[in-house]
Design an enzyme around this catalytic site. Structure first.
Site, PDB file in Angstrom:
ATOM      1  N   ASP A  35      13.351 -20.191 -17.686  1.00 55.68           N
ATOM      2  CA  ASP A  35      12.215 -20.438 -18.575  1.00 55.68           C
ATOM      3  C   ASP A  35      12.489 -21.651 -19.461  1.00 55.68           C
ATOM      4  OD1 ASP A  35      11.304 -18.182 -17.428  1.00 55.68           O
ATOM      5  OD2 ASP A  35      11.108 -17.005 -19.275  1.00 55.68           O
ATOM      6  N   ALA A  36      13.739 -21.770 -19.903  1.00 50.98           N
ATOM      7  CA  ALA A  36      14.086 -22.872 -20.808  1.00 50.98           C
ATOM      8  C   ALA A  36      13.930 -24.221 -20.105  1.00 50.98           C
ATOM      9  CB  ALA A  36      15.511 -22.691 -21.319  1.00 50.98           C
ATOM     10  N   ASP A  39      10.274 -24.986 -19.814  1.00 43.81           N
ATOM     11  CA  ASP A  39       9.735 -25.442 -21.104  1.00 43.81           C
ATOM     12  C   ASP A  39      10.088 -26.897 -21.383  1.00 43.81           C
ATOM     13  OD1 ASP A  39       8.564 -23.037 -21.518  1.00 43.81           O
ATOM     14  OD2 ASP A  39      10.148 -22.247 -22.818  1.00 43.81           O
ATOM     15  N   SER A  84     -21.679  -8.903   0.144  1.00 40.90           N
ATOM     16  CA  SER A  84     -21.018  -7.637  -0.168  1.00 40.90           C
ATOM     17  C   SER A  84     -20.606  -7.001   1.154  1.00 40.90           C
ATOM     18  CB  SER A  84     -21.941  -6.732  -0.965  1.00 40.90           C
ATOM     19  OG  SER A  84     -23.116  -6.529  -0.241  1.00 40.90           O
ATOM     20  N   LEU A  85     -20.060  -5.806   1.093  1.00 45.30           N
ATOM     21  CA  LEU A  85     -19.546  -5.168   2.305  1.00 45.30           C
ATOM     22  C   LEU A  85     -20.264  -3.852   2.548  1.00 45.30           C
ATOM     23  CD1 LEU A  85     -15.714  -5.590   1.652  1.00 45.30           C
ATOM     24  CD2 LEU A  85     -17.025  -6.764   3.411  1.00 45.30           C
ATOM     25  N   GLU A 115      -6.894  -5.192   5.057  1.00 48.54           N
ATOM     26  CA  GLU A 115      -6.392  -5.600   3.735  1.00 48.54           C
ATOM     27  C   GLU A 115      -6.799  -4.550   2.718  1.00 48.54           C
ATOM     28  OE1 GLU A 115      -8.600  -9.102   2.658  1.00 48.54           O
ATOM     29  OE2 GLU A 115      -8.194 -10.091   4.557  1.00 48.54           O
ATOM     30  N   LYS A 117      -8.576  -3.122  -0.476  1.00 47.07           N
ATOM     31  CA  LYS A 117      -9.735  -3.533  -1.260  1.00 47.07           C
ATOM     32  C   LYS A 117      -9.324  -3.389  -2.728  1.00 47.07           C
ATOM     33  CE  LYS A 117     -14.717  -2.871  -1.512  1.00 47.07           C
ATOM     34  NZ  LYS A 117     -14.875  -2.729  -2.952  1.00 47.07           N
ATOM     35  N   ASP A 119      -9.422  -3.352  -6.622  1.00 40.53           N
ATOM     36  CA  ASP A 119     -10.503  -2.958  -7.515  1.00 40.53           C
ATOM     37  C   ASP A 119     -10.528  -3.858  -8.753  1.00 40.53           C
ATOM     38  OD1 ASP A 119     -12.648  -1.513  -8.321  1.00 40.53           O
ATOM     39  OD2 ASP A 119     -11.539   0.279  -8.888  1.00 40.53           O
ATOM     40  N   ARG A 138     -19.165 -13.644  -9.244  1.00 42.52           N
ATOM     41  CA  ARG A 138     -20.031 -13.421  -8.106  1.00 42.52           C
ATOM     42  C   ARG A 138     -21.485 -13.255  -8.543  1.00 42.52           C
ATOM     43  NH1 ARG A 138     -21.943  -8.751  -5.555  1.00 42.52           N
ATOM     44  NH2 ARG A 138     -22.436  -9.077  -3.377  1.00 42.52           N
ATOM     45  N   GLU A 175     -10.161 -11.779  -5.489  1.00 36.75           N
ATOM     46  CA  GLU A 175     -10.396 -10.731  -6.467  1.00 36.75           C
ATOM     47  C   GLU A 175      -9.485 -10.932  -7.671  1.00 36.75           C
ATOM     48  OE1 GLU A 175     -12.725  -8.822  -5.299  1.00 36.75           O
ATOM     49  OE2 GLU A 175     -12.719  -6.975  -6.486  1.00 36.75           O
ATOM     50  N   TYR A 227      -8.788 -14.073  -0.536  1.00 36.32           N
ATOM     51  CA  TYR A 227      -8.958 -13.546   0.817  1.00 36.32           C
ATOM     52  C   TYR A 227     -10.048 -14.248   1.626  1.00 36.32           C
ATOM     53  CZ  TYR A 227     -12.238 -10.808  -2.059  1.00 36.32           C
ATOM     54  OH  TYR A 227     -13.192 -10.433  -2.970  1.00 36.32           O
ATOM     55  N   LYS A 292     -11.543  -6.636   8.772  1.00 32.68           N
ATOM     56  CA  LYS A 292     -12.322  -7.830   9.114  1.00 32.68           C
ATOM     57  C   LYS A 292     -11.974  -8.240  10.534  1.00 32.68           C
ATOM     58  CE  LYS A 292     -12.055  -9.351   4.344  1.00 32.68           C
ATOM     59  NZ  LYS A 292     -11.459 -10.272   3.369  1.00 32.68           N
ATOM     60  N   LYS A 316     -13.708   3.272   2.195  1.00 30.48           N
ATOM     61  CA  LYS A 316     -13.385   3.654   0.824  1.00 30.48           C
ATOM     62  C   LYS A 316     -12.399   4.826   0.777  1.00 30.48           C
ATOM     63  CE  LYS A 316     -15.479   2.036  -2.297  1.00 30.48           C
ATOM     64  NZ  LYS A 316     -16.795   1.663  -2.822  1.00 30.48           N
ATOM     65  N   CYS A 410      -3.305  37.847 -27.512  1.00 38.15           N
ATOM     66  CA  CYS A 410      -2.809  37.286 -26.251  1.00 38.15           C
ATOM     67  C   CYS A 410      -3.443  38.033 -25.075  1.00 38.15           C
ATOM     68  CB  CYS A 410      -1.295  37.414 -26.192  1.00 38.15           C
ATOM     69  SG  CYS A 410      -0.605  36.990 -24.585  1.00 38.15           S
ATOM     70  N   CYS A 413      -0.370  40.132 -23.262  1.00 36.91           N
ATOM     71  CA  CYS A 413       0.371  41.236 -23.883  1.00 36.91           C
ATOM     72  C   CYS A 413      -0.343  41.820 -25.102  1.00 36.91           C
ATOM     73  CB  CYS A 413       1.774  40.790 -24.263  1.00 36.91           C
ATOM     74  SG  CYS A 413       1.806  39.690 -25.696  1.00 36.91           S
ATOM     75  N   CYS A 429       1.030  32.789 -28.760  1.00 40.82           N
ATOM     76  CA  CYS A 429       1.176  34.238 -28.695  1.00 40.82           C
ATOM     77  C   CYS A 429       2.426  34.619 -29.464  1.00 40.82           C
ATOM     78  CB  CYS A 429       1.305  34.673 -27.233  1.00 40.82           C
ATOM     79  SG  CYS A 429       2.059  36.291 -27.038  1.00 40.82           S
ATOM     80  N   CYS A 435       6.127  39.546 -24.239  1.00 39.00           N
ATOM     81  CA  CYS A 435       4.969  39.100 -23.457  1.00 39.00           C
ATOM     82  C   CYS A 435       5.436  38.708 -22.054  1.00 39.00           C
ATOM     83  CB  CYS A 435       4.324  37.899 -24.156  1.00 39.00           C
ATOM     84  SG  CYS A 435       2.970  37.176 -23.217  1.00 39.00           S
TER      85      CYS A 435
HETATM   86  S1  IVH Z   1     -14.297  -9.516   1.599  1.00 38.86           S
HETATM   87  C1  IVH Z   1     -17.777 -10.968   3.428  1.00 38.86           C
HETATM   88  N1  IVH Z   1     -11.913  -8.581   1.014  1.00 38.86           N
HETATM   89  O1  IVH Z   1     -15.265  -5.939  -2.483  1.00 38.86           O
HETATM   90  C2  IVH Z   1     -16.600 -10.722   2.643  1.00 38.86           C
HETATM   91  N2  IVH Z   1     -13.723  -8.139  -0.482  1.00 38.86           N
HETATM   92  O2  IVH Z   1     -17.850  -4.756  -1.630  1.00 38.86           O
HETATM   93  C3  IVH Z   1     -16.893 -10.106   1.362  1.00 38.86           C
HETATM   94  N3  IVH Z   1     -13.074  -6.898  -2.490  1.00 38.86           N
HETATM   95  O3  IVH Z   1     -17.437  -8.396  -3.697  1.00 38.86           O
HETATM   96  C4  IVH Z   1     -15.706  -9.731   0.586  1.00 38.86           C
HETATM   97  N4  IVH Z   1     -10.941  -6.737  -2.008  1.00 38.86           N
HETATM   98  O4  IVH Z   1     -15.235  -7.999  -4.936  1.00 38.86           O
HETATM   99  C5  IVH Z   1     -13.204  -8.667   0.631  1.00 38.86           C
HETATM  100  N5  IVH Z   1      -9.745  -7.875   0.575  1.00 38.86           N
HETATM  101  C6  IVH Z   1     -11.036  -7.955   0.211  1.00 38.86           C
HETATM  102  C7  IVH Z   1     -11.523  -7.394  -0.997  1.00 38.86           C
HETATM  103  C8  IVH Z   1     -12.878  -7.517  -1.304  1.00 38.86           C
HETATM  104  C9  IVH Z   1     -11.883  -6.459  -2.901  1.00 38.86           C
HETATM  105  C10 IVH Z   1     -14.360  -6.715  -3.229  1.00 38.86           C
HETATM  106  C11 IVH Z   1     -15.082  -8.004  -3.534  1.00 38.86           C
HETATM  107  C12 IVH Z   1     -16.433  -7.877  -2.895  1.00 38.86           C
HETATM  108  C13 IVH Z   1     -16.563  -6.407  -2.739  1.00 38.86           C
HETATM  109  C14 IVH Z   1     -17.481  -6.077  -1.597  1.00 38.86           C
END
Ligand code: IVH
Length: 678
Positions: A35-36, A39, A84-85, A115, A117, A119, A138, A175, A227, A292, A316, A410, A413, A429, A435
């Site tokens: 780190d030093a 810096d 979205s998915l 992969e 997903k 959160d 997004r 993400e 991703y 995918k 999910k 109690c 007992c 108790c 008891c």
């Molecule tokens: S792919 C067409 N890959 O999930 C591809 N999404 O429900 C669209 N997410 O809005 C996204 N991990 O926020 C992809 N490995 C991953 C992901 C991922 C999290 C989220 C992302 C997206 C949502 C879709």
């Protein structure tokens, strides 16, 4: 001032080196310099930029933090929509997805990238000539918000792409998320500052990215896994999702280390099952797996329907939160008699298991939730912890919903229940070992791993032994025969004999384990060890006075009283001698005390009273003990000195009556200055 060519070259070199080190530190988690040293390089660059302001570039590592707060976020139109998915909630839906893919592209076996997903929230990063120029949320997929200043503060996001060649324009997507550890630490800080806490890491990540003041975002522990690619002006991108992830890594982005190339739906499902098991051990939240189609040309031929690609699927994980109805509230009696309310639930599938009970902790928790019997509630389960009721959905409350009355007696007992703690939140108790609920818990504690470690003597067996009246107290364990045990439910002859052997083996123990196994109120493993070390033998512990016990650093008046009282109960003394007669034994060492014989205070008993100015009473106690003194809580004829601080209490009067020598604080300091011949 315009920079001379030498300064310009040096600044470019420093930026490149700092960006590379940043990547090693934040993305690879494998720093190559200290780190030093980092810096030092950073300061050199800052100095150059301060001298020649034309050297400041957008991708300079000095420019992560420091932008002015905004008054609002600008809109960003996504040239390529952020899709979205489609979701799958069980394996059949995954199998159908794979069948549809195979039918459309007419192949038998498809390669997928699987992969986690993550959160968090989806973010787009735009790079022009290799430099990060824009970061956007997004939003609704078509229009998001410009959070450039904020994404710049995230250290795992490169401000400049690594490597020789950068595309003229490329948009990278991924993400942004927060680790559990970062989330908990953030909430600690929020709480101390009197600010609102976040409900989960995803909300914390989203809230942190939507700060108008980037200085605030910079303090938040955000990370990003990339991703996908959006807008793009190069043809030279890998034609496979798996290879794309590798290219993103080469450019300096963090990519999930768990992404895998798999073949066919069976391997997708195997990956999913592996991740369900690993999920609890990950340091960040994931809520499913994304599959995918690996080949980009196949992705193109599959195309998109209503904003979700046909070539990808989110599988999910089972929800960690679910709603259900509270059918009843009952109480459980613990080892020390503490009475814990438990909600009996309409069984519900949460986070992969069926839950029918949730702890309600104590009386004030029921009040805080405003919970009634019959209420619809949200039940939460995180990892392996006991499920809890997160909240009550008041709008669903039936007319007949009933308040829960804490019992006066109690339920096991019928002894009286006493209420202790602030505002009587803790119900207990008063039946003690009379008891059977407390007795069972006491017996379970005795047999547990950190106590006597009796292999195979589980809760179910102990319940049966107590209910059948075979075992009344802990010493009865050592009179059990294989024939008696073989008569119990779920215990074959072989296991009965194993248990008898385990009991025999557990008789050779240590003083620490034995003391812990006694289950004396507030005597945990640590206190048991201190007692064992200090006294060395059970008899010395049993004979110790409360004053004497308090001379051990971590033992205060309450614990000292608990220990003292425990060994004065005829019942306990009886059980202990039975245990010894039945062969429970441990090595006795005698006290392992330091040799204080050459110290002035060796063997002297000292009492402290009143307020000291130069140190706390506890500090004084420790220092005196270090010099060999015994520090007692009350004055007796055996007291050698009483140290008087300001405003001393009755101990001073007592000392005077008994003619005990009294010292003031100044004399105390002289005493502590060290031993000298008298
Ligand atoms: S792919 C067409 N890959 O999930 C591809 N999404 O429900 C669209 N997410 O809005 C996204 N991990 O926020 C992809 N490995 C991953 C992901 C991922 C999290 C989220 C992302 C997206 C949502 C879709």
């Amino acid at each position: 001032m315009t920079a001379p060519i030498r300064a310009r070259q040096r600044a470019a070199e420093l930026r490149a080196r700092l960006n590379q080190h940043n990547y090693h530190y934040y993305v690879l988690d494998d720093p190559v310099i200290s780190d030093a040293e980092y810096d030092l390089l950073l300061r050199e660059l800052q100095d150059l930029e301060a001298k020649y302001d034309d050297l400041v570039t957008v991708d300079s590592p000095t420019q992560r933090v420091g932008a002015e707060p905004l008054s609002s976020f600008q809109e960003v139109k996504h040239k390529v929509p952020m899709l979205s998915l489609s979701n799958a909630f069980d394996e059949h839906e995954v199998i159908s997805f794979d069948r549809r893919v195979r039918e459309r592209i007419k192949v038998d076996l498809v390669e997928y990238v699987a992969e986690p997903k993550v959160d968090g929230l989806a973010i787009s990063l735009l790079y022009e000539h290799g430099a990060l120029v824009r970061g956007a949320t997004r939003g609704d997929g078509m229009t998001g918000e410009d959070v450039t200043q904020n994404v710049r503060t995230i250290r795992s996001i490169p401000l400049r792409l690594l490597g020789e060649k950068s595309p003229r324009l490329i948009e990278v997507r991924g993400e942004v998320f927060m680790t559990f550890k970062g989330f908990l630490a953030l909430n600690d800080r929020q709480r101390s500052a009197g600010l609102k806490e976040f409900v989960n890491p995803r909300n914390a990540a989203a809230g942190s990215l939507r700060q108008l003041d980037p200085a605030l975002t910079a303090e938040r522990p955000l990370q990003m896994f990339c991703y996908a690619v959006g807008e793009l002006d190069t043809e030279e991108l890998p034609q496979s999702q798996y290879e794309l992830l590798k290219q993103l890594r080469r450019w300096g982005f963090a990519v999930s280390p768990l992404a895998e190339l798999v073949e066919g739906v069976e391997q997708c499902l195997a990956y999913y099952r592996r991740m369900v098991d690993r999920r609890g051990a990950l340091s960040y939240p994931i809520d499913g797996i994304v599959y995918k189609v690996d080949s980009v040309s196949r992705q193109q031929s599959l195309g998109t329907v209503s904003r979700a690609p046909r070539w990808a699927l989110a599988h999910k994980f089972p929800a960690q939160e679910e709603t259900t109805v509270v059918n009843a509230i009952e109480v459980q009696v613990g080892r020390t008699g503490a009475i814990t309310p438990v909600a009996r639930l309409e069984p519900v599938f949460v986070g992969g298991v069926t839950v029918s009970n949730a702890t309600l902790h104590n009386r004030s928790e029921i009040e805080r939730l405003d919970l009634r019997i019959g209420d619809t509630v949200v039940v939460r389960r995180a990892g392996d912890v006991i499920p809890e009721v997160a909240k009550v959905i008041k709008t669903y409350r039936p007319q007949a919903a009933k308040r829960f009355q804490f019992p006066q007696r109690c339920p096991v007992c019928r002894s009286e229940v006493v209420y202790e703690g602030g505002e009587g939140v803790i119900a207990r108790c008063s039946g003690g070992l009379y008891c059977s609920a407390q007795r069972k818990e006491h017996l379970k504690h005795f047999a547990s791993r950190k106590a006597m470690d009796i292999d195979g003597l589980g809760d179910k067996i102990i319940d049966q032994l107590v209910d059948a009246g075979i075992v009344g107290d802990i010493s009865d364990f050592y009179a059990l025969t294989a024939a008696q045990l073989a008569g119990l439910d779920r215990l074959a002859e072989k296991s009965a004999q194993n248990l008898v052997d385990a009991l025999e083996q557990s008789k050779q123990t240590t003083l620490q384990r034995f003391l812990f196994a006694m289950g004396i109120s507030q005597v945990g493993e640590t206190t048991a060890r201190q007692l064992a070390d200090h006294y060395g033998s059970l008899d010395s512990v049993m004979n110790a006075t409360e004053d004497d016990l308090q001379s051990i650093t971590d033992i205060g008046p309450i614990v000292a009283t608990n220990i003292y009282t425990f060994f004065r109960q005829p019942h306990n003394k009886e059980v202990i001698s039975k245990l010894r007669r039945r062969g429970v034994t441990w090595p006795e060492t005698g006290p392992t005390k330091r040799d204080y014989s050459n110290l002035l205070l060796s063997g002297k008993t000292i009492v402290l009273t009143g307020t000291l100015h130069s140190m706390s009473r506890n500090e004084a106690k420790t220092k005196l003990q270090e010099l060999g003194a015994k520090v007692a809580a009350s004055v007796s004829r055996k007291t050698d000195f009483v140290i008087l601080g300001a405003d001393p209490g009755s101990k001073a009067t007592k000392a005077e009556q008994l003619g005990v020598e009294m010292l003031d604080e100044e004399q105390l300091l002289e005493l502590l200055a060290g031993p000298r011949p008298r």
